[in-house]
Design an enzyme around this catalytic site. Structure first.
Site, PDB file in Angstrom:
ATOM      1  N   ASP A   1       0.854  -1.194   0.000  1.00  0.00           N
ATOM      2  CA  ASP A   1       0.000   0.000   0.000  1.00  0.00           C
ATOM      3  C   ASP A   1       0.883   1.233   0.000  1.00  0.00           C
ATOM      4  O   ASP A   1       1.830   1.288   0.761  1.00  0.00           O
ATOM      5  CB  ASP A   1      -0.797   0.078   1.313  1.00  0.00           C
ATOM      6  CG  ASP A   1      -1.978  -0.846   1.317  1.00  0.00           C
ATOM      7  OD1 ASP A   1      -2.033  -1.699   0.409  1.00  0.00           O
ATOM      8  OD2 ASP A   1      -2.806  -0.720   2.217  1.00  0.00           O
TER       9      ASP A   1
ATOM     10  N   SER B   1       5.321   4.226  10.772  1.00  0.00           N
ATOM     11  CA  SER B   1       5.467   3.032   9.940  1.00  0.00           C
ATOM     12  C   SER B   1       4.114   2.357   9.801  1.00  0.00           C
ATOM     13  O   SER B   1       3.250   2.493  10.672  1.00  0.00           O
ATOM     14  CB  SER B   1       6.461   2.066  10.580  1.00  0.00           C
ATOM     15  OG  SER B   1       5.878   1.509  11.733  1.00  0.00           O
ATOM     16  N   LYS B   2       3.964   1.630   8.705  1.00  0.00           N
ATOM     17  CA  LYS B   2       2.673   0.993   8.433  1.00  0.00           C
ATOM     18  C   LYS B   2       2.339  -0.038   9.497  1.00  0.00           C
ATOM     19  O   LYS B   2       1.185  -0.332   9.761  1.00  0.00           O
ATOM     20  CB  LYS B   2       2.696   0.336   7.055  1.00  0.00           C
ATOM     21  CG  LYS B   2       2.687   1.357   5.923  1.00  0.00           C
ATOM     22  CD  LYS B   2       2.367   0.713   4.607  1.00  0.00           C
ATOM     23  CE  LYS B   2       3.510   0.887   3.647  1.00  0.00           C
ATOM     24  NZ  LYS B   2       3.375   0.102   2.435  1.00  0.00           N
ATOM     25  N   ARG B   3       3.368  -0.597  10.106  1.00  0.00           N
ATOM     26  CA  ARG B   3       3.148  -1.622  11.123  1.00  0.00           C
ATOM     27  C   ARG B   3       2.544  -0.999  12.389  1.00  0.00           C
ATOM     28  O   ARG B   3       1.708  -1.587  13.041  1.00  0.00           O
ATOM     29  CB  ARG B   3       4.471  -2.313  11.445  1.00  0.00           C
ATOM     30  CG  ARG B   3       4.349  -3.744  11.887  1.00  0.00           C
ATOM     31  CD  ARG B   3       5.661  -4.512  11.699  1.00  0.00           C
ATOM     32  NE  ARG B   3       6.840  -3.685  11.870  1.00  0.00           N
ATOM     33  CZ  ARG B   3       7.410  -3.411  13.044  1.00  0.00           C
ATOM     34  NH1 ARG B   3       6.898  -3.884  14.159  1.00  0.00           N
ATOM     35  NH2 ARG B   3       8.486  -2.643  13.112  1.00  0.00           N
TER      36      ARG B   3
END
Ligand code: GLU
Length: 484
Positions: free
Chosen positions: A18, A255-257
């Site tokens: 993404d 961060s995406k996490r």
């Protein structure tokens, strides 16, 4: 004012998942600088790391940039005279440059196996070696010479031969003079024949005429390698603008996490308006001159654009500010446009309910827009308008005063005959219930609200009655009355 030289800028995301909010942040600054100088903004897809490609990711990059109004002037979809704009379609372009570097003694083949390199790294870590990185075992050796030594693989990579006097400082248009660490003998061509990022980025930025490289600060440490490649290949250096990393409120890197807002798609899924997100990214770039200029169009941002205002100490991603901006932009839309966006939002999310009459929604939206933060906030507040029957909430029933039956009877009586617009309804009910029966407004209108909406709290009552119409209003009030 001195005339600005038209800049060519680019954003160069890798389609590995993404799209990251950082991509939009770079694109905003790229596009603004290109617009300010009368130049062009390019999208280049950096897909040379074949193992990390994610299906559909490139399309999401196009979609989210378009959604934010940040589409490039040139790119894989837009075309342009410097294409192709996907690195995987440019593989033939890089090899001659790699060969030239080898011929000139600036690069060399390396046959070391991954196992040997891992071993070397372990050793360097254990001994806390002063100089880490590749030990140049292959440098100056022919394939035959190298093959006699351990840790050999058949297909070599190509590495840069970084000289001891490699330049480590450079000028950044945001940060001024920047110093970066001494680089390793970086791999520039991989065993699969694909260039690494470092090789491809320099060749492409040069061939695409990029004048200003805008990218995240995590690339500062790579810049000395790039400067060496520019020097060896005889390319003029571009300007560098290393943007700060966006940070969570605890100041960790976004961060995406760890933060859903790191995904650009998240904003759309949540019901943020693209203009609010774009404005929010502008504010992350630098604080506005004063609080009154926090809300600014892209054109205003371009007008006042300046690299030296960019905040280098990681801007904090404060969703509260974004919520506030979103509310502002929601209220700035007219009822027609806001209704369209609400419908599109629910259709896209797959929870659009076909019983909803869009004309009714359009009339009702102004009743709730003041209290909306996200596009999805409207329907839950307006659900009563589209329900066949009103379910009275328990708390609402419990809130009914002792004289609720009397209030409802009187209200029904008034509403049967009076003109049915909000102002007349309000005046008529007030006269009968408040002035006539001497009931405090709070108690006078409460039972009517519960009957009409099923809840204690609702959008403005008289306007809601007008929208529902006389017949439906009376049906609902009578239904409640019967249960008392
Ligand atoms: N492909 C790199 C990235 O995704 C681009 C870095 C750059 O802009 O030079 O971060």
């Amino acid at each position: 004012m001195t005339e600005l030289t038209p800049a060519r800028t680019r954003v160069a995301p890798s389609p590995t998942g993404d799209p990251h909010v950082g991509t939009a942040f770079m694109a905003l600054f790229d596009k603004a600088w290109a617009a300010k100088t009368g130049g062009s903004f390019v999208l280049r897809i950096e897909d040379t790391d074949q193992n990390r490609l994610v299906e559909g990711s490139e399309q999401q990059i196009h979609d989210t940039l378009a959604w934010l109004g940040l589409s490039p002037d040139e790119g894989p979809l837009e075309g342009g005279e410097f294409g192709p704009y996907r690195q995987s379609e440019r593989l033939e372009t890089y090899r001659p440059f790699v060969e030239r570097l080898i011929a000139d003694g600036h690069a060399y083949y390396c046959w070391c196996s991954p196992e040997r390199l891992a071993e070397l790294r372990k050793e360097q870590d254990a001994t806390k070696a002063a100089r880490t990185g590749y030990d140049r075992l292959c440098l100056g050796k022919t394939r035959e010479e190298r093959a006699k030594l351990p840790g050999f693989t058949e297909t070599p990579v190509v590495r840069m031969l970084v000289p001891d006097d490699a330049p480590l400082t450079f000028t950044d248009i945001i940060r001024g003079e920047v110093k970066a660490p001494f680089p390793d003998d970086q791999v520039i061509l991989k065993a699969d024949g694909f260039p690494t990022y470092h090789m491809a980025v320099v060749v492409d930025d040069h061939l695409m005429g990029i004048t200003t490289v805008v990218r995240g600060e995590e690339w500062i440490s790579s810049t000395p390698k790039h400067l060496l490649l520019y020097r060896w290949l005889g390319f003029p250096e571009p300007q560098y603008a290393h943007m700060p990393l966006l940070r969570n409120t605890d100041r960790s890197k976004i961060s995406k996490r760890r933060n859903p807002a790191a995904r650009l798609m998240w904003f759309r899924e949540q019901g943020y308006l693209p203009e609010a997100v774009r404005n929010f990214l502008q504010l992350l770039g630098y604080p506005p001159a004063d609080d009154d200029s926090e809300v600014a169009t892209f054109e205003e941002f371009v007008e006042n654009f300046s690299w030296d205002k960019v905040n280098t100490t990681g801007p904090v991603f404060d969703v509260k500010k974004l919520d506030w901006l979103n509310g502002h932009y929601i209220r700035a839309l007219g009822a027609d446009e806001l209704t369209e966006r609400i419908v599109a939002f629910h259709v896209e999310r797959g929870d659009w309910d076909s019983v909803i009459d869009i004309d009714v929604l359009r009339r009702a939206v102004p009743l709730v827009s003041e209290r909306m933060t996200l596009l999805g906030d409207a329907l839950p507040k307006l659900g009563f308008l589209f329900a066949d029957r009103v379910e009275v909430e328990e708390a609402a029933r419990a809130s009914l005063p002792g004289n609720a039956a009397e209030v409802l009877d009187a209200g029904i009586d008034v509403l049967e005959t009076m003109p049915f617009d909000a102002a007349s309804i309000q005046a008529g009910l007030r006269e009968k219930l408040v002035d006539g029966l001497g009931i405090k407004p709070k108690f006078a209108f409460g039972p009517l609200r519960v009957g009409l909406t099923g809840a204690k709290v609702s959008p403005p009552l008289f306007e809601s009655m007008e929208i529902l119409g006389r017949e439906e209003t009376l049906t609902r009030l009578r239904a409640l009355r019967e249960t008392l």
